[in-house]
Design a protein around this motif. Structure first.
Motif, PDB file in Angstrom:
ATOM      1  N   GLY A  54     -18.430  10.268 -15.541  1.00 55.55           N
ATOM      2  CA  GLY A  54     -17.913  11.492 -14.945  1.00 55.55           C
ATOM      3  C   GLY A  54     -18.935  12.171 -14.053  1.00 55.55           C
ATOM      4  O   GLY A  54     -18.603  12.659 -12.966  1.00 55.55           O
ATOM      5  N   VAL A  55     -20.185  12.196 -14.504  1.00 52.66           N
ATOM      6  CA  VAL A  55     -21.252  12.810 -13.708  1.00 52.66           C
ATOM      7  C   VAL A  55     -21.434  12.039 -12.392  1.00 52.66           C
ATOM      8  O   VAL A  55     -21.545  12.646 -11.317  1.00 52.66           O
ATOM      9  N   LEU A  56     -21.456  10.707 -12.492  1.00 53.21           N
ATOM     10  CA  LEU A  56     -21.603   9.898 -11.282  1.00 53.21           C
ATOM     11  C   LEU A  56     -20.415  10.087 -10.342  1.00 53.21           C
ATOM     12  O   LEU A  56     -20.587  10.209  -9.117  1.00 53.21           O
TER      13      LEU A  56
ATOM     14  N   GLU B 253     -20.294  11.479  -6.570  1.00 55.81           N
ATOM     15  CA  GLU B 253     -19.700  10.696  -5.486  1.00 55.81           C
ATOM     16  C   GLU B 253     -18.687  11.521  -4.710  1.00 55.81           C
ATOM     17  O   GLU B 253     -18.639  11.474  -3.476  1.00 55.81           O
ATOM     18  N   LYS B 254     -17.876  12.278  -5.438  1.00 55.33           N
ATOM     19  CA  LYS B 254     -16.862  13.094  -4.775  1.00 55.33           C
ATOM     20  C   LYS B 254     -17.506  14.231  -3.976  1.00 55.33           C
ATOM     21  O   LYS B 254     -17.018  14.613  -2.916  1.00 55.33           O
ATOM     22  N   GLN B 255     -18.594  14.782  -4.495  1.00 55.69           N
ATOM     23  CA  GLN B 255     -19.307  15.806  -3.743  1.00 55.69           C
ATOM     24  C   GLN B 255     -19.876  15.212  -2.457  1.00 55.69           C
ATOM     25  O   GLN B 255     -19.814  15.838  -1.387  1.00 55.69           O
ATOM     26  N   ALA B 256     -20.444  13.991  -2.559  1.00 57.02           N
ATOM     27  CA  ALA B 256     -20.974  13.320  -1.366  1.00 57.02           C
ATOM     28  C   ALA B 256     -19.846  12.985  -0.389  1.00 57.02           C
ATOM     29  O   ALA B 256     -20.001  13.122   0.831  1.00 57.02           O
ATOM     30  N   GLN B 257     -18.706  12.555  -0.950  1.00 60.34           N
ATOM     31  CA  GLN B 257     -17.552  12.251  -0.105  1.00 60.34           C
ATOM     32  C   GLN B 257     -17.083  13.499   0.637  1.00 60.34           C
ATOM     33  O   GLN B 257     -16.732  13.434   1.822  1.00 60.34           O
ATOM     34  N   LEU B 258     -17.109  14.642  -0.059  1.00 58.88           N
ATOM     35  CA  LEU B 258     -16.706  15.895   0.584  1.00 58.88           C
ATOM     36  C   LEU B 258     -17.646  16.244   1.728  1.00 58.88           C
ATOM     37  O   LEU B 258     -17.203  16.648   2.820  1.00 58.88           O
ATOM     38  N   ARG B 259     -18.949  16.081   1.496  1.00 51.82           N
ATOM     39  CA  ARG B 259     -19.911  16.370   2.562  1.00 51.82           C
ATOM     40  C   ARG B 259     -19.703  15.455   3.765  1.00 51.82           C
ATOM     41  O   ARG B 259     -19.787  15.888   4.921  1.00 51.82           O
TER      42      ARG B 259
END
Length: 462
Positions: A155-157, A161-167
């Motif tokens: 979940g942390v990973l 990943e989703k935060q990086a995808q958003l950026r």
């Protein structure tokens, strides 16, 4: 005989003190704390302090104390409690009214010491079954907690990943915004040139048309049918027509004359010969794309039209890409705004769906999205969309609520409450409809396992 019975019951009561040192119940007698009241002496003080009676009146089958503390082994007091020792199983209290009533309430049969009931001591067998059950639960809990830890790490990973995808999407949106402005500028410029070209044609301003160098190349490419970089006699005959006799095909001599006396010309020669003739528009013109001459077929206007259409197409593509990226950003932000637990352990459930068939219906739970019910006939009904966590204050992540499903025929909308339970696999276990259009589901998953449960083991006497 009465003294024997009294002593027997008192011994039974006091034996519980040694066998169950940690037993504790509210509003009843505790063998550990109340032992001092039952030491044989001349008098007995009711535990509530309301009365002192001779010790001989304890367990004499007559209720003297208001709290029933003088009759722990008889049914004389309506508020009395009898302590079942139940060695090998779980100790507990029963109302004194059940003592010697011919029904075995204690698994060790201690409540029927003076009745004709033939009770067997079943405590050991009950204890064995409960021990086996609790041990199985503890094994499930241990395995579930190990799986939960893995899901927490995943979940942390996944969250990162989703935060990086958003950026990344936000950066793409910024780049597309710049391109969008550039293509809007280009389209505006192409529309302006097209408008100027049209006005120039209407005004007969050939000098303005000749200043549009970009149309020279466009017109040359239009005449260069085979795209070999030169215009031939055949290509002139196919594409050029007389202004006053549009139906007639140019002769070879006429085509050669337009080509400056040769049989072909390149772009440089075209710009200084045939281009000027076409620009003047007095004698010849370019046929339409279907090979027949027509009105409004000036090469300058056609070039401007194509340029405007090209920029419009590019602008539309960039606008669609920009809209798609913004939709992805909005969707991702909504997903990231959901509470997935303190360690994002529930994040893996997003975008997953779990099914269970119950009789003629198939139920589908898509966590953080919706719950549906589908009949064998294929009719699908919404039982609610994701609403919120609704667990207890100690564990708010133990229940999910899905609201605002399809309306019921009796009014109101369908809703579903999902209870999460600890297990070694993630699956929908049961679906019930306790009241009309109100559904409850049991959803098993390792992330519902709580370490605190390990402290709730069975008593040592089991």
């Amino acid at each position: 005989m009465q003294n024997v019975i009294k002593s027997l019951c008192l011994v039974t009561f006091l034996a519980a003190v040694k066998a169950h040192q940690h037993a504790s119940f509210s509003n009843v007698f505790n063998p550990l704390t109340d032992k001092r009241f039952y030491r044989e002496k001349k008098s007995f003080l009711c535990i509530d302090g309301s009365k002192i009676i001779p010790f001989e009146q304890v367990n004499d089958d007559y209720c003297d104390c208001e709290d029933g503390s003088d009759e722990p082994g008889t049914s004389a007091c309506p508020r009395g409690r009898f302590y079942c020792t139940n060695l090998g199983f779980r100790p507990h209290y029963i109302p004194s009214s059940r003592v010697n009533d011919g029904i075995c309430d204690c698994c060790d049969a201690s409540d029927e010491y003076n009745s004709h009931a033939h009770c067997q001591n079943t405590c050991w067998n009950l204890g064995q079954r409960e021990r086996a059950y609790v041990e199985g639960q503890m094994r499930t809990l241990d395995e579930g907690l190990q799986l939960k830890q893995q899901l927490i790490e995943e979940g942390v990973l996944l969250w990162r990943e989703k935060q990086a995808q958003l950026r990344e999407l936000q950066q793409v949106a910024e780049d597309l915004q710049i391109k969008l402005e550039e293509h809007r500028r280009k389209k505006h410029e192409a529309d302006r040139i097209k408008e100027q070209t049209l006005k120039a044609l209407e005004a007969g301003d050939s000098s303005l048309l000749r200043s549009q160098n970009s149309t020279v190349t466009s017109t040359f490419k239009l005449l260069d049918i085979n795209k070999d970089g030169s215009i031939t006699v055949d290509e002139v005959q196919a594409k050029v027509a007389l202004v006053h006799d549009e139906e007639r095909v140019l002769s070879e001599d006429e085509a050669v004359a337009l080509l400056g006396g040769g049989y072909q010309m390149d772009l440089t020669k075209f710009q200084h010969t045939l281009w000027d003739i076409l620009t003047e528009g007095d004698s010849v013109k370019i046929r339409d794309t279907h090979g027949a001459p027509g009105v409004g077929e000036d090469p300058h206007l056609k070039a401007a039209d194509r340029a405007a259409e090209w920029e419009a197409t590019n602008l539309k593509k960039v606008e669609e890409a920009y809209e798609t990226v913004n939709m992805e950003i909005s969707d991702l932000r909504k997903k990231l705004a959901i509470d997935y637990g303190p360690d994002w352990e529930f994040l893996f459930l997003n975008s997953q769906c779990y099914k269970l068939k119950v009789y003629e219906y198939t139920y589908t739970l898509c966590p953080f999205n919706q719950v549906t019910q589908k009949s064998n006939a294929g009719t699908e009904v919404s039982l609610g969309r994701w609403g919120m966590w609704a667990g207890t204050p100690k564990n708010q992540y133990s229940q999910m609520v899905y609201e605002n499903g399809e309306p019921c025929w009796q009014g109101g909308s369908r809703s579903t409450t999902v209870t999460l339970t600890c297990g070694t696999e993630t699956a929908l276990r049961s679906v019930k409809e306790p009241s009309k259009c109100q559904y409850i589901m049991d959803f098993q998953t390792p992330v519902a396992c709580q370490p605190v449960l390990k402290q709730r083991g069975i008593h040592s006497e089991l």
